[in-house]
Design a protein around this motif. Structure first.
Motif, PDB file in Angstrom:
ATOM      1  N   MET A   1     106.814 -14.889  26.572  1.00  0.00           N
ATOM      2  CA  MET A   1     107.284 -15.444  27.704  1.00  0.00           C
ATOM      3  C   MET A   1     107.516 -14.388  28.895  1.00  0.00           C
ATOM      4  SD  MET A   1     107.399 -18.486  26.434  1.00  0.00           S
ATOM      5  CE  MET A   1     108.214 -19.459  27.955  1.00  0.00           C
ATOM      6  N   CYS A   2     107.623 -14.873  30.098  1.00  0.00           N
ATOM      7  CA  CYS A   2     107.812 -14.088  31.000  1.00  0.00           C
ATOM      8  C   CYS A   2     109.522 -13.977  31.030  1.00  0.00           C
ATOM      9  CB  CYS A   2     107.422 -14.734  32.629  1.00  0.00           C
ATOM     10  SG  CYS A   2     108.114 -13.617  33.879  1.00  0.00           S
ATOM     11  N   PRO A   3     110.079 -12.726  31.118  1.00  0.00           N
ATOM     12  CA  PRO A   3     111.640 -12.551  31.204  1.00  0.00           C
ATOM     13  C   PRO A   3     112.452 -12.888  32.424  1.00  0.00           C
ATOM     14  CG  PRO A   3     110.596 -10.442  31.342  1.00  0.00           C
ATOM     15  CD  PRO A   3     109.430 -11.477  31.584  1.00  0.00           C
ATOM     16  N   TRP A   4     111.831 -13.776  33.440  1.00  0.00           N
ATOM     17  CA  TRP A   4     112.404 -13.864  34.737  1.00  0.00           C
ATOM     18  C   TRP A   4     113.190 -15.299  34.355  1.00  0.00           C
ATOM     19  CZ3 TRP A   4     107.693 -13.421  38.275  1.00  0.00           C
ATOM     20  CH2 TRP A   4     107.291 -11.978  38.357  1.00  0.00           C
ATOM     21  N   THR A   5     114.369 -15.437  35.018  1.00  0.00           N
ATOM     22  CA  THR A   5     114.944 -16.612  34.998  1.00  0.00           C
ATOM     23  C   THR A   5     114.194 -17.711  35.955  1.00  0.00           C
ATOM     24  OG1 THR A   5     116.669 -15.859  36.529  1.00  0.00           O
ATOM     25  CG2 THR A   5     117.171 -15.333  34.127  1.00  0.00           C
ATOM     26  N   PRO A   6     114.550 -18.772  35.763  1.00  0.00           N
ATOM     27  CA  PRO A   6     114.246 -20.056  36.724  1.00  0.00           C
ATOM     28  C   PRO A   6     114.507 -19.626  38.206  1.00  0.00           C
ATOM     29  CG  PRO A   6     114.880 -21.063  35.096  1.00  0.00           C
ATOM     30  CD  PRO A   6     115.296 -19.449  34.800  1.00  0.00           C
ATOM     31  N   ASP A   7     115.528 -19.031  38.599  1.00  0.00           N
ATOM     32  CA  ASP A   7     115.881 -18.813  39.988  1.00  0.00           C
ATOM     33  C   ASP A   7     115.351 -17.343  40.450  1.00  0.00           C
ATOM     34  OD1 ASP A   7     117.181 -21.210  39.899  1.00  0.00           O
ATOM     35  OD2 ASP A   7     119.163 -20.207  39.163  1.00  0.00           O
ATOM     36  N   GLU A   8     114.880 -16.629  39.674  1.00  0.00           N
ATOM     37  CA  GLU A   8     114.390 -15.330  40.353  1.00  0.00           C
ATOM     38  C   GLU A   8     113.209 -15.573  40.946  1.00  0.00           C
ATOM     39  OE1 GLU A   8     115.563 -11.569  37.844  1.00  0.00           O
ATOM     40  OE2 GLU A   8     114.800 -13.055  36.347  1.00  0.00           O
ATOM     41  N   PHE A   9     112.877 -14.704  41.940  1.00  0.00           N
ATOM     42  CA  PHE A   9     111.574 -14.528  42.707  1.00  0.00           C
ATOM     43  C   PHE A   9     111.087 -15.958  43.206  1.00  0.00           C
ATOM     44  CE2 PHE A   9     111.777 -10.951  39.475  1.00  0.00           C
ATOM     45  CZ  PHE A   9     111.991  -9.865  40.287  1.00  0.00           C
ATOM     46  N   ASN A  10     112.108 -16.698  43.776  1.00  0.00           N
ATOM     47  CA  ASN A  10     111.661 -17.971  44.261  1.00  0.00           C
ATOM     48  C   ASN A  10     110.889 -18.789  43.488  1.00  0.00           C
ATOM     49  OD1 ASN A  10     111.568 -19.759  46.576  1.00  0.00           O
ATOM     50  ND2 ASN A  10     109.597 -19.011  47.329  1.00  0.00           N
ATOM     51  N   GLY A  11     111.392 -18.786  42.334  1.00  0.00           N
ATOM     52  CA  GLY A  11     111.153 -19.743  41.192  1.00  0.00           C
ATOM     53  C   GLY A  11     109.528 -19.550  40.571  1.00  0.00           C
ATOM     54  N   ALA A  12     109.338 -17.961  40.734  1.00  0.00           N
ATOM     55  CA  ALA A  12     108.025 -17.795  40.286  1.00  0.00           C
ATOM     56  C   ALA A  12     107.661 -17.965  38.673  1.00  0.00           C
ATOM     57  CB  ALA A  12     107.753 -16.199  40.528  1.00  0.00           C
ATOM     58  N   PRO A  44     119.264  -1.114  30.755  1.00  0.00           N
ATOM     59  CA  PRO A  44     119.253  -1.641  29.201  1.00  0.00           C
ATOM     60  C   PRO A  44     119.929  -2.831  28.896  1.00  0.00           C
ATOM     61  CG  PRO A  44     119.566   0.701  29.130  1.00  0.00           C
ATOM     62  CD  PRO A  44     119.513   0.311  30.621  1.00  0.00           C
ATOM     63  N   SER A  45     120.750  -3.238  29.796  1.00  0.00           N
ATOM     64  CA  SER A  45     121.520  -4.503  29.622  1.00  0.00           C
ATOM     65  C   SER A  45     120.839  -5.488  29.923  1.00  0.00           C
ATOM     66  CB  SER A  45     122.945  -4.460  30.254  1.00  0.00           C
ATOM     67  OG  SER A  45     122.389  -4.465  31.936  1.00  0.00           O
ATOM     68  N   TRP A  46     119.537  -5.651  30.281  1.00  0.00           N
ATOM     69  CA  TRP A  46     118.692  -6.836  30.661  1.00  0.00           C
ATOM     70  C   TRP A  46     118.564  -7.688  29.978  1.00  0.00           C
ATOM     71  CZ3 TRP A  46     112.748  -6.459  31.979  1.00  0.00           C
ATOM     72  CH2 TRP A  46     112.558  -7.741  32.685  1.00  0.00           C
ATOM     73  N   GLY A  47     118.348  -7.613  28.523  1.00  0.00           N
ATOM     74  CA  GLY A  47     118.118  -8.527  27.370  1.00  0.00           C
ATOM     75  C   GLY A  47     119.388  -9.183  27.209  1.00  0.00           C
ATOM     76  N   ARG A  48     120.646  -8.414  27.173  1.00  0.00           N
ATOM     77  CA  ARG A  48     121.935  -8.840  26.944  1.00  0.00           C
ATOM     78  C   ARG A  48     122.123  -9.976  28.167  1.00  0.00           C
ATOM     79  NH1 ARG A  48     127.333  -5.443  25.775  1.00  0.00           N
ATOM     80  NH2 ARG A  48     128.627  -7.316  25.469  1.00  0.00           N
ATOM     81  N   GLY A  49     122.048  -9.668  29.298  1.00  0.00           N
ATOM     82  CA  GLY A  49     122.010 -10.435  30.643  1.00  0.00           C
ATOM     83  C   GLY A  49     121.039 -11.652  30.361  1.00  0.00           C
ATOM     84  N   TRP A  50     119.924 -11.578  30.173  1.00  0.00           N
ATOM     85  CA  TRP A  50     118.954 -12.400  29.812  1.00  0.00           C
ATOM     86  C   TRP A  50     119.559 -13.774  28.913  1.00  0.00           C
ATOM     87  CZ3 TRP A  50     116.034 -15.844  27.219  1.00  0.00           C
ATOM     88  CH2 TRP A  50     115.036 -16.534  27.564  1.00  0.00           C
ATOM     89  N   LEU A  51     120.104 -13.176  27.764  1.00  0.00           N
ATOM     90  CA  LEU A  51     120.552 -14.040  26.604  1.00  0.00           C
ATOM     91  C   LEU A  51     121.877 -14.927  27.246  1.00  0.00           C
ATOM     92  CD1 LEU A  51     120.474 -11.837  23.794  1.00  0.00           C
ATOM     93  CD2 LEU A  51     119.075 -13.837  23.995  1.00  0.00           C
ATOM     94  N   ALA A  52     122.658 -14.108  27.985  1.00  0.00           N
ATOM     95  CA  ALA A  52     123.774 -14.843  28.553  1.00  0.00           C
ATOM     96  C   ALA A  52     123.352 -16.080  29.415  1.00  0.00           C
ATOM     97  CB  ALA A  52     124.770 -13.761  29.474  1.00  0.00           C
ATOM     98  N   GLU A  53     122.419 -15.692  30.454  1.00  0.00           N
ATOM     99  CA  GLU A  53     121.698 -16.815  31.335  1.00  0.00           C
ATOM    100  C   GLU A  53     121.234 -17.992  30.587  1.00  0.00           C
ATOM    101  OE1 GLU A  53     120.405 -15.632  35.045  1.00  0.00           O
ATOM    102  OE2 GLU A  53     121.184 -13.577  34.671  1.00  0.00           O
ATOM    103  N   SER A  54     120.337 -17.576  29.345  1.00  0.00           N
ATOM    104  CA  SER A  54     119.400 -18.449  28.770  1.00  0.00           C
ATOM    105  C   SER A  54     119.904 -19.928  28.447  1.00  0.00           C
ATOM    106  CB  SER A  54     118.855 -17.844  27.470  1.00  0.00           C
ATOM    107  OG  SER A  54     119.863 -17.821  26.552  1.00  0.00           O
ATOM    108  N   ALA A  55     121.304 -20.033  28.208  1.00  0.00           N
ATOM    109  CA  ALA A  55     121.822 -21.413  27.893  1.00  0.00           C
ATOM    110  C   ALA A  55     121.592 -22.509  29.260  1.00  0.00           C
ATOM    111  CB  ALA A  55     123.361 -21.429  27.637  1.00  0.00           C
ATOM    112  N   GLY A  56     121.587 -21.685  30.382  1.00  0.00           N
ATOM    113  CA  GLY A  56     121.259 -22.615  31.552  1.00  0.00           C
ATOM    114  C   GLY A  56     119.878 -23.269  31.467  1.00  0.00           C
ATOM    115  N   PHE A  57     118.867 -22.422  30.729  1.00  0.00           N
ATOM    116  CA  PHE A  57     117.363 -22.966  31.064  1.00  0.00           C
ATOM    117  C   PHE A  57     116.739 -23.238  29.919  1.00  0.00           C
ATOM    118  CE2 PHE A  57     117.739 -18.381  31.892  1.00  0.00           C
ATOM    119  CZ  PHE A  57     116.831 -17.817  31.268  1.00  0.00           C
TER     120      PHE A  57
END
Length: 124
Positions: A1-12, A44-57
């Protein structure tokens, strides 16, 4: 999967990569975002931050298993292992050479044990 969240880069994520986690849920059991910190100019905290946001999407009945790059070892892994939201497992891209070094192998072992303990405690 692309590691971007749904809100990043204008919904890319959905607009360009066609990765709508809700729509894909029927076909995907485990989401595996590629967390390549240094290659992407992220900390290096990117993965940790992604996990924290993942419940939203990420659909609640699906698992997330991060793929971490060996170039980011060990900071990305230890940061991910300390996450309040655990990764269901860990894949390590290009990581085989790391296991020739006992200290690095032990870091991996301890990080994975920390993740497993979080998963057990949260019933994940």
């Amino acid at each position: 999967m692309c590691p971007w969240t749904p809100d990043e880069f204008n919904g890319a994520l959905t607009r360009i990569f066609a990765q709508n986690y809700q729509w894909l849920a029927e076909a995907i059991d485990v989401y595996t975002p590629l967390i390549y910190c240094s290659k992407s100019g992220c900390s290096p905290s990117w993965g940790r931050g992604w996990l924290a946001e993942s419940a939203g999407f990420v659909p609640g009945d699906r698992k997330v298993q991060l793929i971490l790059d060996a170039l980011d070892y060990s900071e990305s892994l230890t940061d991910t292992a300390a996450s309040d939201v655990p990764s269901w497992g860990i894949q390590l891209y290009a990581g085989a050479p790391l296991f020739h070094d006992l200290d690095k192998a032990l870091t991996f072992k301890h990080s994975v044990e920390a993740i497993r303990n979080r998963c057990r405690n949260e019933g994940a």
